[in-house]
Motif scaffolding. Structure first.
Motif, PDB file in Angstrom:
ATOM      1  N   PHE A   1       0.812  -1.220   0.000  1.00  0.00           N
ATOM      2  CA  PHE A   1       0.000   0.000   0.000  1.00  0.00           C
ATOM      3  C   PHE A   1       0.850   1.277   0.000  1.00  0.00           C
ATOM      4  O   PHE A   1       0.310   2.376  -0.039  1.00  0.00           O
ATOM      5  N   PHE A   2       2.193   1.136   0.035  1.00  0.00           N
ATOM      6  CA  PHE A   2       3.071   2.304  -0.037  1.00  0.00           C
ATOM      7  C   PHE A   2       4.021   2.128  -1.205  1.00  0.00           C
ATOM      8  O   PHE A   2       4.789   1.156  -1.254  1.00  0.00           O
ATOM      9  N   LYS A   3       4.015   3.079  -2.115  1.00  0.00           N
ATOM     10  CA  LYS A   3       4.767   2.947  -3.357  1.00  0.00           C
ATOM     11  C   LYS A   3       6.269   2.954  -3.143  1.00  0.00           C
ATOM     12  O   LYS A   3       7.005   2.174  -3.769  1.00  0.00           O
ATOM     13  N   ASP A   4       6.754   3.825  -2.266  1.00  0.00           N
ATOM     14  CA  ASP A   4       8.200   4.033  -2.154  1.00  0.00           C
ATOM     15  C   ASP A   4       8.783   3.556  -0.831  1.00  0.00           C
ATOM     16  O   ASP A   4       9.870   3.979  -0.446  1.00  0.00           O
ATOM     17  N   VAL A   5       8.071   2.710  -0.105  1.00  0.00           N
ATOM     18  CA  VAL A   5       8.577   2.211   1.176  1.00  0.00           C
ATOM     19  C   VAL A   5       9.192   0.832   0.979  1.00  0.00           C
ATOM     20  O   VAL A   5       8.486  -0.146   0.739  1.00  0.00           O
ATOM     21  N   ALA A   6      10.507   0.788   1.040  1.00  0.00           N
ATOM     22  CA  ALA A   6      11.241  -0.478   0.923  1.00  0.00           C
ATOM     23  C   ALA A   6      12.408  -0.413   1.896  1.00  0.00           C
ATOM     24  O   ALA A   6      13.321   0.397   1.726  1.00  0.00           O
ATOM     25  N   LEU A   7      12.368  -1.238   2.919  1.00  0.00           N
ATOM     26  CA  LEU A   7      13.358  -1.181   3.985  1.00  0.00           C
ATOM     27  C   LEU A   7      14.474  -2.186   3.730  1.00  0.00           C
ATOM     28  O   LEU A   7      14.224  -3.377   3.566  1.00  0.00           O
ATOM     29  N   GLN A   8      15.713  -1.706   3.679  1.00  0.00           N
ATOM     30  CA  GLN A   8      16.850  -2.602   3.503  1.00  0.00           C
ATOM     31  C   GLN A   8      17.093  -3.345   4.812  1.00  0.00           C
ATOM     32  O   GLN A   8      17.305  -2.744   5.865  1.00  0.00           O
ATOM     33  N   LEU A   9      17.046  -4.654   4.782  1.00  0.00           N
ATOM     34  CA  LEU A   9      17.064  -5.458   5.997  1.00  0.00           C
ATOM     35  C   LEU A   9      18.452  -5.853   6.468  1.00  0.00           C
ATOM     36  O   LEU A   9      18.662  -6.086   7.655  1.00  0.00           O
ATOM     37  N   GLY A  10      19.394  -5.953   5.560  1.00  0.00           N
ATOM     38  CA  GLY A  10      20.709  -6.424   5.960  1.00  0.00           C
ATOM     39  C   GLY A  10      20.633  -7.850   6.492  1.00  0.00           C
ATOM     40  O   GLY A  10      19.905  -8.697   5.962  1.00  0.00           O
ATOM     41  N   LEU A  11      21.356  -8.114   7.581  1.00  0.00           N
ATOM     42  CA  LEU A  11      21.370  -9.452   8.158  1.00  0.00           C
ATOM     43  C   LEU A  11      20.017  -9.848   8.752  1.00  0.00           C
ATOM     44  O   LEU A  11      19.732 -11.040   8.922  1.00  0.00           O
TER      45      LEU A  11
END
Length: 360
Positions: A164-174
């Motif tokens: 539901f959010f176009k530009d929300v992408a969280l880099q998770l790393g480990l």
């Protein structure tokens, strides 16, 4: 397997080039798995009955379940065979994603098979001890998570997509490894808890699997993924064949598992199918959407957690019986009503999950 053969034969006859189309191979995957299930099913049921590999039923459960004692179980092996053969025939076996999902499915299926075997063949009511069950589930889940993390070729393969959010992408790393582990193991056990009524678990699995196949197709296509603002994951499209095989094998199994069931899938099927849904969701970066679409699985799991916590803390039960499908049975709902209503809820939730592709 057949894709490589078709690519070779297309040099001499252009007709064989048609098998390079992913949509066609997905359709053939459904048909192949369905055909295998329908053909092998009767033979498998007769063999299970002959060797008296039958289901045990809880004495404290709904009285209507007492008639199910002795119904053949471990039928999930049929689902796994159909998925395996269909995927090997029609998928591109050069894809690391294909081998990852097959490996996870078979590992969790093996854990479930040992648990079932000890319960119904060796008559050990405990089955595989919980600590060993979770240990081997953890081995499968962590192995897949580590493999995907260290073979990722793009940062998009390890981000958390918020629907539901176009530009929300969280880099998770480990933390990607931790999240992937819990998604795979958690979904596996959630589907297993849901598998308590005839056809209750398999149809939601089919619907969620089909929806994940759509996500896989779109994620593996650069034009669709860019248009829909979802990660472009080269090679993920091959998971369409795997998801299609789940659909075909699941529908074929439902032919025999529909009320009143001729066979139950057992842990060998439930643990494997849950893990399969989880690992596909991890690969296509739709863990949160899986949580939405698999709402029935979540509800069943939460009902057990709440029931156990309430009884330990207060000595009282929230539900008449957990998982929650038994609660509705004890309230007087006929088994088919519980099953079909849970299917309808799943269909609605799957549509909500698919709507996240555009509602951003």
């Amino acid at each position: 397997m057949l894709l490589s053969l078709a690519e070779y034969l297309s040099q001499y006859e252009r007709f064989f080039a048609v098998f390079q189309y992913l949509t066609l191979r997905g359709i053939l995957g459904v048909m192949t798995a369905l055909a295998i299930s329908l053909m092998v099913g009767p033979v498998m049921i007769r063999r299970l009955s002959h060797y008296q590999i039958g289901q045990a039923v809880r004495d404290d459960g709904p009285q209507s379940h007492l008639s199910k004692v002795g119904t053949p179980t471990m039928g999930g092996a049929l689902i796994l065979v159909a998925i395996l053969i269909s995927t090997l025939l029609w998928a591109d076996l050069r894809s690391r994603y294909v081998w990852t999902v097959l490996g996870v499915t078979l590992i969790f299926g093996a854990v479930g098979w040992v648990d079932d075997y000890r319960k119904v063949v060796e008559k050990n009511s405990r089955g595989l001890p919980a600590r060993w069950k979770y240990f081997w589930q953890s081995v499968g889940g962590l192995s897949a998570a580590l493999f995907l993390y260290f073979t990722a070729v793009s940062p998009l393969e390890t981000v958390l997509i918020v629907p539901f959010f176009k530009d929300v992408a969280l880099q998770l790393g480990l933390f990607y490894i931790v999240l992937s582990y819990f998604v795979v193991v958690g979904t596996s056990n959630a589907v297993n808890l849901t598998d308590g009524l005839d056809g209750l678990a398999i149809m939601p699995t089919v619907m969620v699997g089909a929806a994940l196949g759509i996500f896989a197709y779109l994620s593996g296509n650069v034009q669709f993924s860019n248009y829909l603002h979802i990660p472009y994951l080269p090679g993920a499209g091959e998971l369409v064949v795997f998801c299609a095989s789940i659909v075909g094998a699941g529908l074929g199994f439902l032919w025999f598992n529909t009320y009143p069931a001729q066979v139950f899938m057992g842990d060998v099927g439930a643990l494997a199918l849950g893990a399969a849904l989880g690992i596909v969701a991890v690969i296509v970066r739709q863990e949160i959407v899986l949580f939405i679409m698999g709402g029935i699985f979540v509800m069943e799991t939460v009902s057990v957690i709440l029931q156990v916590a309430s009884f330990k803390l207060t000595g009282k039960r929230i539900f008449r019986m957990a998982p929650i499908h038994h609660h509705f049975e004890l309230k007087g709902w006929p088994e088919p009503r519980v099953i079909v209503r849970f299917w309808i809820i799943t269909l609605f939730l799957v549509l909500v999950g698919l709507s996240t592709l555009k509602l951003r």
